[in-house]
Design an enzyme around this catalytic site. Structure first.
Site, PDB file in Angstrom:
ATOM      1  N   LYS A   6       0.881  -1.085   0.207  1.00 13.36           N
ATOM      2  CA  LYS A   6      -0.071  -0.054  -0.010  1.00 13.36           C
ATOM      3  C   LYS A   6       0.859   1.272  -0.097  1.00 13.36           C
ATOM      4  O   LYS A   6       1.616   1.418   1.038  1.00 13.36           O
ATOM      5  CB  LYS A   6      -0.708  -0.102   1.144  1.00 13.36           C
ATOM      6  CG  LYS A   6      -2.327   0.720   1.164  1.00 13.36           C
ATOM      7  CD  LYS A   6      -3.048   0.357   2.397  1.00 13.36           C
ATOM      8  CE  LYS A   6      -4.446   1.255   2.386  1.00 13.36           C
ATOM      9  NZ  LYS A   6      -5.087   0.885   3.601  1.00 13.36           N
TER      10      LYS A   6
HETATM   11  O1  G3P Z   1      -7.850   1.617   5.403  1.00  8.75           O
HETATM   12  C1  G3P Z   1      -8.076   2.856   5.035  1.00  8.75           C
HETATM   13  C2  G3P Z   1      -9.433   3.208   5.520  1.00  8.75           C
HETATM   14  O2  G3P Z   1     -10.475   2.300   5.277  1.00  8.75           O
HETATM   15  C3  G3P Z   1      -9.583   4.001   6.738  1.00  8.75           C
HETATM   16  O3  G3P Z   1     -10.836   4.182   7.053  1.00  8.75           O
HETATM   17  O4  G3P Z   1     -12.651   4.822   8.835  1.00  8.75           O
HETATM   18  O5  G3P Z   1     -10.093   5.482   9.102  1.00  8.75           O
HETATM   19  O6  G3P Z   1     -11.588   6.765   7.563  1.00  8.75           O
HETATM   20  P1  G3P Z   1     -11.292   5.367   8.283  1.00  8.75           P
END
Ligand code: G3P
Length: 224
Positions: free
Chosen positions: A87
């Site tokens: 990533k």
């Molecule tokens: O892995 C990246 C992403 O899904 C982050 O999610 O909830 O931290 O905005 P969030």
């Protein structure tokens, strides 16, 4: 549509895998920190344990932010297991790193995508996945699902093979909306995947079926 789970928690990953619907895992430095994972060896061991728990597609994020450190880290991460997808963040050196790694057959997930232009750049560089963060856009009163739809449309126009991996999904409606606009993958917290199961009429209907079956059994027993 592929379902990935967005967590570094091994128990949740194994439970989702056990359900039989899981296609992969995404992690990020915040999710790894939440599980108390730190230090190169512990990080590598944790990624290996995740890879051993699922069939494929484990996104492992680099920490470096310059080209040299990203390609070095990417190559180290890719050596942990062939299920690893490296990533890389959407920054200038990241685009170069995506090109380098994808040219060497290493799958890359380009993360922190917030515009269609960023998604176009990542696809041009050879990313296997792009991760638009729909929840974080919704948080600032932008339309997350509209971005997913726009990227799907652009990739279709030119036949890009890069898969649209909808990320930052907060609830089941996000997941349904992603499916409606043709996201290739949705990565969600465990509770969102499990949330798809629930409907009170399902529970009520099942209770009634079992009650009627029980009554019929008792009637048959009395008659016999
Ligand atoms: O892995 C990246 C992403 O899904 C982050 O999610 O909830 O931290 O905005 P969030």
């Amino acid at each position: 549509m592929k379902f990935f789970i967005d967590t570094a928690n091994l128990q949740e990953i194994r439970e989702a895998q056990d359900l039989g619907v899981l296609d992969g895992v995404t992690t990020n430095p915040s999710l790894m920190a939440k599980e108390g994972i730190s230090g190169d060896e512990q990080v590598k061991a944790h990624y290996k344990a995740i890879c051993d728990s699922v069939d494929n597609n484990v996104s492992a994020e680099v920490i470096g932010t310059n080209y040299e450190s990203m390609i070095e880290e990417g190559e180290i991460l890719a050596q942990i297991d062939n299920k690893i997808v490296v990533k890389i963040p959407m920054i200038k050196d990241g685009v170069k790193a995506i090109k380098y790694l994808s040219n060497r057959g290493i799958r890359v997930n380009c993360t922190l995508i917030f515009t269609a232009g960023q998604a176009l750049l990542a696809a041009k560089a050879g990313a296997s996945y792009v991760s638009p963060f729909m929840g974080r856009l919704d948080d600032i009163a932008s339309d997350g699902v509209a971005l997913i739809q726009q990227i799907v449309h652009i990739y279709e126009n030119y036949g890009f093979t890069t898969e649209v991996l909808a990320a930052s999904i907060r609830h089941t409606m996000h997941l349904i909306q992603c499916a409606e606009v043709g996201a290739d993958v949705a990565t969600c917290p465990y509770k969102v995947i499990m949330g798809l199961l629930n409907h009170p009429l399902t529970d009520k209907g099942l209770a009634k079926f079992l009650e009627d079956h029980q009554k019929a059994q008792q009637a048959a027993h009395v008659a016999g």
